[in-house]
Design a protein around this motif. Structure first.
Motif, mmCIF file in Angstrom:
data_model
loop_
_atom_site.group_PDB
_atom_site.id
_atom_site.type_symbol
_atom_site.label_atom_id
_atom_site.label_comp_id
_atom_site.label_asym_id
_atom_site.label_seq_id
_atom_site.Cartn_x
_atom_site.Cartn_y
_atom_site.Cartn_z
ATOM 1 N N TRP A 1 0.851 -1.120 0.146
ATOM 2 C CA TRP A 1 -0.122 0.057 0.067
ATOM 3 C C TRP A 1 0.823 1.129 -0.075
ATOM 4 C CZ3 TRP A 1 -1.729 3.669 4.100
ATOM 5 C CH2 TRP A 1 -2.921 4.158 3.869
ATOM 6 N N LYS A 2 0.489 2.258 -0.982
ATOM 7 C CA LYS A 2 1.590 3.295 -1.163
ATOM 8 C C LYS A 2 2.118 3.884 0.114
ATOM 9 C CE LYS A 2 0.837 6.911 -3.752
ATOM 10 N NZ LYS A 2 2.168 7.402 -3.138
ATOM 11 N N ASP A 3 1.296 4.231 1.293
ATOM 12 C CA ASP A 3 1.676 5.041 2.217
ATOM 13 C C ASP A 3 1.775 4.154 3.596
ATOM 14 O OD1 ASP A 3 2.564 7.338 3.759
ATOM 15 O OD2 ASP A 3 0.480 8.480 3.264
ATOM 16 N N GLY A 4 2.697 3.573 3.605
ATOM 17 C CA GLY A 4 2.777 2.516 4.893
ATOM 18 C C GLY A 4 3.315 3.267 6.012
ATOM 19 N N LYS A 5 2.477 4.316 6.591
ATOM 20 C CA LYS A 5 3.085 5.103 7.502
ATOM 21 C C LYS A 5 3.209 4.243 8.880
ATOM 22 C CE LYS A 5 1.170 9.550 6.395
ATOM 23 N NZ LYS A 5 -0.093 10.182 6.430
ATOM 24 N N PHE A 6 2.264 3.291 9.133
ATOM 25 C CA PHE A 6 2.292 2.433 10.093
ATOM 26 C C PHE A 6 3.501 1.450 10.121
ATOM 27 C CE2 PHE A 6 -1.742 4.457 11.165
ATOM 28 C CZ PHE A 6 -1.944 4.267 12.426
ATOM 29 N N MET A 7 4.274 1.535 9.349
ATOM 30 C CA MET A 7 5.397 0.624 9.174
ATOM 31 C C MET A 7 6.602 1.285 9.959
ATOM 32 S SD MET A 7 4.512 -2.401 8.630
ATOM 33 C CE MET A 7 6.064 -3.157 8.637
ATOM 34 N N ARG A 8 6.582 2.580 9.934
ATOM 35 C CA ARG A 8 7.510 3.440 10.354
ATOM 36 C C ARG A 8 7.895 2.850 11.784
ATOM 37 N NH1 ARG A 8 5.444 9.433 8.793
ATOM 38 N NH2 ARG A 8 5.442 8.741 6.629
ATOM 39 N N GLY A 9 9.345 2.845 12.088
ATOM 40 C CA GLY A 9 9.785 2.356 13.266
ATOM 41 C C GLY A 9 9.526 0.734 13.749
ATOM 42 N N LEU A 10 8.997 0.035 12.821
ATOM 43 C CA LEU A 10 8.740 -1.373 13.071
ATOM 44 C C LEU A 10 9.959 -2.126 12.330
ATOM 45 C CD1 LEU A 10 4.779 -2.016 12.838
ATOM 46 C CD2 LEU A 10 6.006 -2.071 14.831
ATOM 47 N N SER A 11 10.272 -3.161 13.254
ATOM 48 C CA SER A 11 11.182 -4.098 12.454
ATOM 49 C C SER A 11 10.579 -4.863 11.488
ATOM 50 C CB SER A 11 12.111 -4.792 13.337
ATOM 51 O OG SER A 11 11.605 -5.833 14.151
ATOM 52 N N ASP A 12 11.107 -5.596 10.940
ATOM 53 C CA ASP A 12 10.481 -6.708 9.845
ATOM 54 C C ASP A 12 9.977 -7.838 10.866
ATOM 55 O OD1 ASP A 12 11.102 -5.376 7.629
ATOM 56 O OD2 ASP A 12 12.721 -6.834 6.815
ATOM 57 N N SER A 13 10.337 -8.176 12.079
ATOM 58 C CA SER A 13 9.945 -9.332 12.598
ATOM 59 C C SER A 13 8.833 -8.855 13.904
ATOM 60 C CB SER A 13 11.385 -9.871 13.456
ATOM 61 O OG SER A 13 11.652 -9.102 14.272
ATOM 62 N N SER A 14 8.581 -7.490 13.959
ATOM 63 C CA SER A 14 7.854 -7.331 14.885
ATOM 64 C C SER A 14 6.443 -7.453 14.591
ATOM 65 C CB SER A 14 8.050 -5.936 15.546
ATOM 66 O OG SER A 14 7.904 -4.905 14.521
ATOM 67 N N ALA A 15 5.418 -7.865 15.566
ATOM 68 C CA ALA A 15 3.976 -8.069 15.068
ATOM 69 C C ALA A 15 3.117 -7.592 16.233
ATOM 70 C CB ALA A 15 3.843 -9.403 14.785
ATOM 71 N N PRO A 16 3.208 -6.089 16.337
ATOM 72 C CA PRO A 16 2.207 -5.729 17.587
ATOM 73 C C PRO A 16 0.935 -6.214 17.200
ATOM 74 C CG PRO A 16 2.700 -3.932 15.959
ATOM 75 C CD PRO A 16 3.618 -5.064 15.799
ATOM 76 N N LEU A 17 0.086 -6.303 18.567
ATOM 77 C CA LEU A 17 -1.480 -6.679 18.429
ATOM 78 C C LEU A 17 -2.283 -5.675 18.346
ATOM 79 C CD1 LEU A 17 -1.346 -10.110 20.664
ATOM 80 C CD2 LEU A 17 -1.483 -9.600 18.371
#
Ligand code: HEC
Ligand code: HEC
Length: 157
Positions: free
Chosen positions: A94-110
């Motif tokens: 999705w173009k604007d993946g703002k919610f990925m900012r600061g998350l590592s590839d392995s993190s999966a917050p609930l």
């Protein structure tokens, strides 16, 4: 033939540019009936763009103990809803993946409310006492503050 493809191109360009203008300030509203019904029963149906794929898979695989509630569904509904969330997740391209900012590839917050992006956007803007206001009660109660949250619009305060 040529005329027809030029017309088609022009239409495609218009659709694309209006979509991009929207993507600037809006999250795509949930447009799947099953998701709206099943995931909008206890709280608003959160937009899939707000968590990574891994988070949605974990959430959908743990519905029998969903934040202390039993939100179990039959297998067919689970796989339908999981697919929708994975396809539209924050890391789905999705173009604007703002919610990925600061998350590592392995993190999966609930929780959306535990993502670094969400925390940062609210830390500055919302005083601590406001979370305990009787009309809000929970950080997850997005529409208490974002009246058009259901439509993917969080820009209104
Ligand atoms: C039986 C009621 C119920 C149903 C149905 C339900 N939830 Fe929830 N959900 C909750 C509760 C309770 C919480 C915790 C709310 C809070 O902290 O205020 C929650 C929280 C969440 C959160 C975290 C919100 C945050 O803090 O960022 C997500 C994400 C979520 N639900 C997704 C879903 C999805 C996806 C579905 C559909 C498969 C669903 N929920 C269906 C009760 C429900
Ligand atoms: C107590 C009120 C309150 C609650 C509850 C709340 N927010 Fe917010 N939110 C704000 C304020 C105030 C801002 C900053 C002003 C603005 O940009 O609208 C903000 C900003 C945002 C932004 C950035 C706005 C932008 O310009 O893109 C997003 C996205 C967002 N909130 C999503 C959520 C989601 C999702 C939830 C629920 C899980 C939530 N908020 C719950 C008050 C709240």
């Amino acid at each position: 033939m040529l005329v027809k493809s030029i017309v088609t191109l022009a239409v495609a360009a218009t659709v694309l540019s209006s979509f991009m203008a929207q993507a600037d300030e809006r999250y795509r509203p949930v447009d799947d009936k099953v998701v709206i019904e099943e995931c909008g029963a206890c709280h608003m149906a959160f937009q899939p763009q707000m968590l990574p794929k891994k988070s949605w898979i974990k959430i959908m695989d743990g519905l029998s103990n969903h934040f202390g509630e039993d939100a179990s569904l039959d297998e067919k509904a689970v796989s339908h809803i999981k697919k929708y969330h994975v396809e539209h997740a924050a890391d789905s391209g999705w173009k604007d993946g703002k919610f990925m900012r600061g998350l590592s590839d392995s993190s999966a917050p609930l929780r959306i409310t535990e993502t670094p992006y969400w925390v940062r956007e609210h830390r500055k803007e919302v005083p601590d006492w406001a979370w305990n206001d009787p009309t809000v009660k929970s950080k997850a109660n997005c529409i208490a503050c974002h009246k058009r949250g259901n439509q993917g619009d969080y820009d209104d305060d």
